[in-house]
Design an enzyme around this catalytic site. Sequence first.
Site, PDB file in Angstrom:
ATOM      1  N   THR A 123      56.418 -68.977-106.533  1.00 59.20           N
ATOM      2  CA  THR A 123      57.725 -68.341-106.722  1.00 59.20           C
ATOM      3  C   THR A 123      58.798 -69.346-107.133  1.00 59.20           C
ATOM      4  OG1 THR A 123      59.535 -67.371-105.428  1.00 59.20           O
ATOM      5  CG2 THR A 123      57.920 -68.584-104.188  1.00 59.20           C
ATOM      6  N   ASP A 124      59.814 -68.848-107.819  1.00 54.45           N
ATOM      7  CA  ASP A 124      60.954 -69.702-108.182  1.00 54.45           C
ATOM      8  C   ASP A 124      61.739 -70.163-106.948  1.00 54.45           C
ATOM      9  OD1 ASP A 124      62.103 -67.241-107.510  1.00 54.45           O
ATOM     10  OD2 ASP A 124      63.226 -67.015-109.378  1.00 54.45           O
ATOM     11  N   GLU A 125      61.497 -69.487-105.802  1.00 55.58           N
ATOM     12  CA  GLU A 125      62.283 -69.819-104.605  1.00 55.58           C
ATOM     13  C   GLU A 125      61.990 -71.222-104.090  1.00 55.58           C
ATOM     14  OE1 GLU A 125      62.950 -66.681-101.808  1.00 55.58           O
ATOM     15  OE2 GLU A 125      62.403 -65.161-103.265  1.00 55.58           O
ATOM     16  N   TYR A 148      60.150 -68.966 -95.786  1.00 57.81           N
ATOM     17  CA  TYR A 148      59.209 -68.418 -96.777  1.00 57.81           C
ATOM     18  C   TYR A 148      59.038 -69.398 -97.934  1.00 57.81           C
ATOM     19  CZ  TYR A 148      57.922 -65.892-101.049  1.00 57.81           C
ATOM     20  OH  TYR A 148      57.336 -65.531-102.247  1.00 57.81           O
ATOM     21  N   LYS A 152      55.751 -71.671 -99.244  1.00 51.96           N
ATOM     22  CA  LYS A 152      55.188 -71.558-100.603  1.00 51.96           C
ATOM     23  C   LYS A 152      55.188 -72.931-101.282  1.00 51.96           C
ATOM     24  CE  LYS A 152      53.958 -68.387-102.582  1.00 51.96           C
ATOM     25  NZ  LYS A 152      52.650 -67.667-102.671  1.00 51.96           N
TER      26      LYS A 152
HETATM   27  P1  NAD Z   1      53.180 -58.404-100.818  1.00 54.39           P
HETATM   28  O1  NAD Z   1      53.842 -58.780 -99.549  1.00 54.39           O
HETATM   29  O2  NAD Z   1      53.479 -57.077-101.440  1.00 54.39           O
HETATM   30  O3  NAD Z   1      51.589 -58.451-100.636  1.00 54.39           O
HETATM   31  C1  NAD Z   1      50.941 -59.492 -99.953  1.00 54.39           C
HETATM   32  C2  NAD Z   1      49.477 -59.103 -99.770  1.00 54.39           C
HETATM   33  O4  NAD Z   1      48.806 -60.203 -99.114  1.00 54.39           O
HETATM   34  C3  NAD Z   1      49.287 -57.863 -98.876  1.00 54.39           C
HETATM   35  O5  NAD Z   1      48.312 -57.014 -99.437  1.00 54.39           O
HETATM   36  C4  NAD Z   1      48.805 -58.453 -97.554  1.00 54.39           C
HETATM   37  O6  NAD Z   1      47.962 -57.569 -96.817  1.00 54.39           O
HETATM   38  C5  NAD Z   1      48.032 -59.687 -98.039  1.00 54.39           C
HETATM   39  N1  NAD Z   1      47.942 -60.721 -96.996  1.00 54.39           N
HETATM   40  C6  NAD Z   1      48.954 -61.236 -96.244  1.00 54.39           C
HETATM   41  N2  NAD Z   1      48.472 -62.139 -95.376  1.00 54.39           N
HETATM   42  C7  NAD Z   1      47.137 -62.220 -95.594  1.00 54.39           C
HETATM   43  C8  NAD Z   1      46.083 -62.996 -95.019  1.00 54.39           C
HETATM   44  N3  NAD Z   1      46.314 -63.869 -94.022  1.00 54.39           N
HETATM   45  N4  NAD Z   1      44.830 -62.845 -95.501  1.00 54.39           N
HETATM   46  C9  NAD Z   1      44.576 -61.959 -96.509  1.00 54.39           C
HETATM   47  N5  NAD Z   1      45.531 -61.186 -97.076  1.00 54.39           N
HETATM   48  C10 NAD Z   1      46.793 -61.316 -96.616  1.00 54.39           C
HETATM   49  O7  NAD Z   1      53.467 -59.602-101.837  1.00 54.39           O
HETATM   50  P2  NAD Z   1      53.802 -59.575-103.398  1.00 54.39           P
HETATM   51  O8  NAD Z   1      55.235 -59.303-103.575  1.00 54.39           O
HETATM   52  O9  NAD Z   1      52.787 -58.760-104.089  1.00 54.39           O
HETATM   53  O10 NAD Z   1      53.577 -61.123-103.748  1.00 54.39           O
HETATM   54  C11 NAD Z   1      52.291 -61.605-104.101  1.00 54.39           C
HETATM   55  C12 NAD Z   1      52.373 -63.097-104.368  1.00 54.39           C
HETATM   56  O11 NAD Z   1      53.299 -63.336-105.429  1.00 54.39           O
HETATM   57  C13 NAD Z   1      52.869 -63.917-103.176  1.00 54.39           C
HETATM   58  O12 NAD Z   1      52.116 -65.092-103.092  1.00 54.39           O
HETATM   59  C14 NAD Z   1      54.331 -64.198-103.506  1.00 54.39           C
HETATM   60  O13 NAD Z   1      54.755 -65.416-102.930  1.00 54.39           O
HETATM   61  C15 NAD Z   1      54.270 -64.276-105.013  1.00 54.39           C
HETATM   62  N6  NAD Z   1      55.529 -63.920-105.698  1.00 54.39           N
HETATM   63  C16 NAD Z   1      56.133 -62.720-105.435  1.00 54.39           C
HETATM   64  C17 NAD Z   1      57.298 -62.387-106.128  1.00 54.39           C
HETATM   65  C18 NAD Z   1      57.988 -61.049-105.909  1.00 54.39           C
HETATM   66  O14 NAD Z   1      59.063 -60.838-106.470  1.00 54.39           O
HETATM   67  N7  NAD Z   1      57.422 -60.122-105.163  1.00 54.39           N
HETATM   68  C19 NAD Z   1      57.852 -63.285-107.049  1.00 54.39           C
HETATM   69  C20 NAD Z   1      57.198 -64.505-107.291  1.00 54.39           C
HETATM   70  C21 NAD Z   1      56.038 -64.792-106.606  1.00 54.39           C
HETATM   71  P1  TYD Z   2      64.670 -59.690-101.814  1.00 54.43           P
HETATM   72  O1  TYD Z   2      64.100 -58.485-102.476  1.00 54.43           O
HETATM   73  O2  TYD Z   2      64.480 -59.861-100.339  1.00 54.43           O
HETATM   74  O3  TYD Z   2      64.115 -60.941-102.630  1.00 54.43           O
HETATM   75  P2  TYD Z   2      64.492 -62.524-102.488  1.00 54.43           P
HETATM   76  O4  TYD Z   2      65.444 -62.716-101.388  1.00 54.43           O
HETATM   77  O5  TYD Z   2      63.157 -63.109-102.189  1.00 54.43           O
HETATM   78  O6  TYD Z   2      65.048 -62.893-103.811  1.00 54.43           O
HETATM   79  O7  TYD Z   2      66.225 -59.733-102.097  1.00 54.43           O
HETATM   80  C1  TYD Z   2      66.745 -59.757-103.406  1.00 54.43           C
HETATM   81  C2  TYD Z   2      68.248 -59.943-103.315  1.00 54.43           C
HETATM   82  O8  TYD Z   2      68.816 -58.785-102.676  1.00 54.43           O
HETATM   83  C3  TYD Z   2      68.651 -61.119-102.464  1.00 54.43           C
HETATM   84  O9  TYD Z   2      69.825 -61.721-103.026  1.00 54.43           O
HETATM   85  C4  TYD Z   2      68.983 -60.525-101.115  1.00 54.43           C
HETATM   86  C5  TYD Z   2      69.523 -59.162-101.499  1.00 54.43           C
HETATM   87  N1  TYD Z   2      69.322 -58.098-100.493  1.00 54.43           N
HETATM   88  C6  TYD Z   2      70.400 -57.307-100.081  1.00 54.43           C
HETATM   89  O10 TYD Z   2      71.553 -57.498-100.521  1.00 54.43           O
HETATM   90  N2  TYD Z   2      70.159 -56.320 -99.193  1.00 54.43           N
HETATM   91  C7  TYD Z   2      68.935 -56.076 -98.665  1.00 54.43           C
HETATM   92  O11 TYD Z   2      68.768 -55.157 -97.814  1.00 54.43           O
HETATM   93  C8  TYD Z   2      67.821 -56.898 -99.112  1.00 54.43           C
HETATM   94  C9  TYD Z   2      66.438 -56.670 -98.571  1.00 54.43           C
HETATM   95  C10 TYD Z   2      68.075 -57.877-100.041  1.00 54.43           C
END
Ligand code: NAD
Ligand code: TYD
Length: 341
Positions: A123-125, A148, A152
């Site tokens: 992630t970019d975070e 988090y 990562k």
């Molecule tokens: P999510 O939370 O929707 O899904 C996570 C999945 O991992 C779930 O199915 C969960 O059951 C499984 N999981 C968690 N712990 C586990 C364990 N110990 N063993 C096996 N499975 C396990 O997450 P997402 O949003 O789909 O993100 C997927 C990946 O992409 C992550 O690594 C996240 O850091 C990365 N990512 C997400 C975003 C975003 O915007 N959502 C952006 C950049 C990177």
């Molecule tokens: P989020 O979806 O939690 O992603 P991330 O913090 O990993 O970027 O949040 C996206 C943005 O929205 C972030 O600036 C936090 C904000 N946010 C709210 O303002 N209200 C909310 O209830 C949540 C969950 C997020």
Amino acid sequence: MTRVLVTGGAGFIGSNFVHYLLEKYPDYRIVVVDKLTYAGNLKNLENALQNPRLQFVRLDICDPAVTEAAQGCDLAVHFAAETHVDRSIEDAAAFTRTNVEGTWRIAEACRANRLRRFLQVSTDEVYGSLGPAGKFTETSPLNPSSPYAATKAAADLMVLSLVRTHGFPAIVTRCSNNYGPYQFPEKFIPLIIAQALDNQPLPLYGDGLNVRDWIHVSDHCRALDLILHYGRDAEIYNIGGDCERRNIDVARAILRSMGKPESLIQFVSDRPCHDRRYALDSSKLANELGWRPLENFEAGLTATLRWYQQHSAWLDQTRSGEYRDYFERNYLRRAATLPAH
Ligand code: NAD
Ligand code: TYD
């Protein structure tokens, strides 16, 4: 025949990627390893589970049995993680375990089985927060704010250490904020949609002016596909949506398309150490592999809104936790077995 190991395939991006692979590569087999935490939902894979090319294994990536699950696989895409910043602020234990120890365990399982490629989906975070100008490149320093993001960053470094120490054929990808179908409604966009559908207050942290660089999950999946097949080992690739929006503008856009009043917006106390702005420079990926995001944000947001409206049962059950009962009823026995090779 290529066999792809996908961890976290029942989560948001993982399930979108599984659907994408099954459709694009009719000769690929997929092994999904997922623990099914609160964020994992087999309904995200509903039709795919009937496909004989998909094998689902319910397993924690910290379990040494992942070595067996990785047997016979050629490629791995590692999504499994604890992913919600607010939860990590409350209690980082599961984050440390899954994101750091679990990544080490699954990477070692893939190394032991001599997989040809391992994608660490990050992630970019990990780069921390930006001021009003500039973008993160792959060489920007790691400066995570939340537990988090810190876990990562640690996971990325663990994978890169295996690359340097053992020549492990891995690549790290760092993507910006995804949106689209099957996203767990604790994340901003599906949460705002769900609240607005119920005419409930939309909680905006702080002044609502924090900026995220939004990317449709389908653009992320296409980038991962390209990098998986044509990326260079030991490299890091940023994947950004090139689409910066302030949270308040996203909330307003959602309310506008639903014909709901802005008075639903409610400012609430800020997240501690809330990153102000994210923006990614993806020119490395564009120059090397010709990728660019295709989905227009406003059109993608409207389509996403329609998806949640059309999947109100998914949304209700996900929010109530009912999908867990669904899992117990339908898939527990089937999911408990490791793949036969
Ligand atoms: P999510 O939370 O929707 O899904 C996570 C999945 O991992 C779930 O199915 C969960 O059951 C499984 N999981 C968690 N712990 C586990 C364990 N110990 N063993 C096996 N499975 C396990 O997450 P997402 O949003 O789909 O993100 C997927 C990946 O992409 C992550 O690594 C996240 O850091 C990365 N990512 C997400 C975003 C975003 O915007 N959502 C952006 C950049 C990177
Ligand atoms: P989020 O979806 O939690 O992603 P991330 O913090 O990993 O970027 O949040 C996206 C943005 O929205 C972030 O600036 C936090 C904000 N946010 C709210 O303002 N209200 C909310 O209830 C949540 C969950 C997020």
